[in-house]
Scaffold this active site. Sequence first.
Site, PDB file in Angstrom:
ATOM      1  N   SER A 149      43.539  38.261  39.131  1.00 15.15           N
ATOM      2  CA  SER A 149      43.260  39.235  37.973  1.00 15.15           C
ATOM      3  C   SER A 149      44.372  39.261  37.156  1.00 15.15           C
ATOM      4  O   SER A 149      44.342  38.362  36.500  1.00 15.15           O
ATOM      5  CB  SER A 149      42.868  40.509  38.718  1.00 15.15           C
ATOM      6  OG  SER A 149      42.162  41.383  37.803  1.00 15.15           O
ATOM      7  N   ASP A 225      31.726  40.291  41.441  1.00 14.22           N
ATOM      8  CA  ASP A 225      33.025  40.687  40.887  1.00 14.22           C
ATOM      9  C   ASP A 225      32.545  41.714  39.954  1.00 14.22           C
ATOM     10  O   ASP A 225      32.024  41.455  38.788  1.00 14.22           O
ATOM     11  CB  ASP A 225      33.848  39.570  40.423  1.00 14.22           C
ATOM     12  CG  ASP A 225      35.405  40.167  40.074  1.00 14.22           C
ATOM     13  OD1 ASP A 225      35.500  41.196  39.617  1.00 14.22           O
ATOM     14  OD2 ASP A 225      36.321  39.482  40.155  1.00 14.22           O
ATOM     15  N   HIS A 258      35.604  41.284  43.958  1.00 14.72           N
ATOM     16  CA  HIS A 258      37.196  41.188  43.204  1.00 14.72           C
ATOM     17  C   HIS A 258      38.371  41.536  44.401  1.00 14.72           C
ATOM     18  O   HIS A 258      39.392  41.453  43.870  1.00 14.72           O
ATOM     19  CB  HIS A 258      37.144  42.421  42.303  1.00 14.72           C
ATOM     20  CG  HIS A 258      38.333  42.024  41.062  1.00 14.72           C
ATOM     21  ND1 HIS A 258      38.433  40.876  40.356  1.00 14.72           N
ATOM     22  CD2 HIS A 258      39.517  42.676  40.814  1.00 14.72           C
ATOM     23  CE1 HIS A 258      39.397  40.838  39.407  1.00 14.72           C
ATOM     24  NE2 HIS A 258      39.929  41.993  39.730  1.00 14.72           N
TER      25      HIS A 258
END
Lengths: 281, 281
Positions: A149, A225, A258
């Site tokens: 991320s 995600d 995620h």
Amino acid sequence: MELISTNVSFDGEHRRYRHRSAVLDCDMEFAVFLPPQALGREPRKVPVLYWLSGLTCTDQNFMQKAGAQRRAAELGLAIVCPDTSPRGVNLPGEDDSYDFGSGAGFYINATREPWSRHYRMYDYVVSELPALLESELPFTDQRGVSGHSMGGHGALICALKNPGRYASVSAFAPIANPTECPWGIKAFSGYLGDDREAWEEWDATLLIPYARERLPLLIDQGTADEFLDQQLNPDALADACEKVHHHINLRMHRGYDHSYFFIATFIDDHLNHHARALGLR
Amino acid sequence: MELISTNVSFDGEHRRYRHRSAVLDCDMEFAVFLPPQALGREPRKVPVLYWLSGLTCTDQNFMQKAGAQRRAAELGLAIVCPDTSPRGVNLPGEDDSYDFGSGAGFYINATREPWSRHYRMYDYVVSELPALLESELPFTDQRGVSGHSMGGHGALICALKNPGRYASVSAFAPIANPTECPWGIKAFSGYLGDDREAWEEWDATLLIPYARERLPLLIDQGTADEFLDQQLNPDALADACEKVHHHINLRMHRGYDHSYFFIATFIDDHLNHHARALGLR
């Protein structure tokens, strides 16, 4: 640097350290996994994977949740997890939101007051921390870089901006085009100011055309995600790569989100990717 | 039961559920890992490993930190993580200490007021939860049980007290002789009262002579475990096993501590141990 704790793990050691960072002008903590090859009676120097974590994380999330130590121990690969921002510097507003300030250093060098004195995570993870560790621990100067991320963004810009410094790069669900998403715009506005031209050197998608070394990119992304549409935009990165024939292996994984459950599933592939480039297999 | 969340993990699913427990008279949460074999177009029923966690844990610690999903997905083994005590029942003193009350149910049935109405974790993990899950999820009635510390004690007593109910049992750093250590004495005094005879049916070391089924015990223990000397006492369990020829494989691991870094290192061996007994390999 001061040793805070040690846990034996897969015949290697998970260690946490504290040190004074000159670059960040504060005390920082970080975690290291030393594989068994770097320990014992006949230790040898090992290459290192730098793992850059995402928003809100510390040095601990990856070490506790990714399940990377098993394969790293087999390969003889060390892992270093820095923290995600300066800590305890008491800037106004530092702790007001999860996506700016504490836990959200974005691996860039701030130029705007009051952030520019401390928020220099790019220099910290690219230069200061590796220099320290390569003098204090049994590390070679062979390095890979990966992250998740915000840290995936960090890994990409660290590699793209420093030809020859890393043997390999990969990312999980990176913020691939931060100048065009809400997280990136908020962070870059705050740390760099409103001049958007100054943002461009911190955006992997915008750096790709100018990269002086074309390290292949391994990118894993879950289709479920929750941040894919608004924040991550791996297609922009893939498009930029295609235009200049920069090799990218963008793997879209159906149903994955995620979380670290996603990272744990594919971390061995990333460790193998780095190990190949680092001469470990 | 109500699905709270799902994360895809190693092509299987990590799910969290909430349900009303009649036994505990409160709402409870638990986590399940469903391997890919139990999902998709041609799902089949899979056997289940019940994992009982230690003091202060919830259903999440093992799922996030043990790295068990990789091997469980390969084997086709489901994993269930119950919580470690009733929750939200508002008993006086429930949250005053880490080793009694919330997060510290000890997998026994309390008989002393005010605990006896809710604190019946033994009946919950042995009977109520498996009955629910075997009707609601693609589970066979083949079960293994394992756990850590307080949960290692729980796994041992669940197996020893219920011949035929579990195909296999193992433990990491179990509280092996709770009637003789501070944690156990505090918990048993509080939940059961001062009559020490009533404690004996909840102590694995004291149950070994009377076990009607001699399932082999796999026990892993770190030598650098900070609780080894005062609280855990695996030697007492090994001595009891030796006297009655109950097979025990007590593995002492040099330098390992009480943490999930220790558990993650050896979890695959435990999954393989259960898989063999459950007919998966």
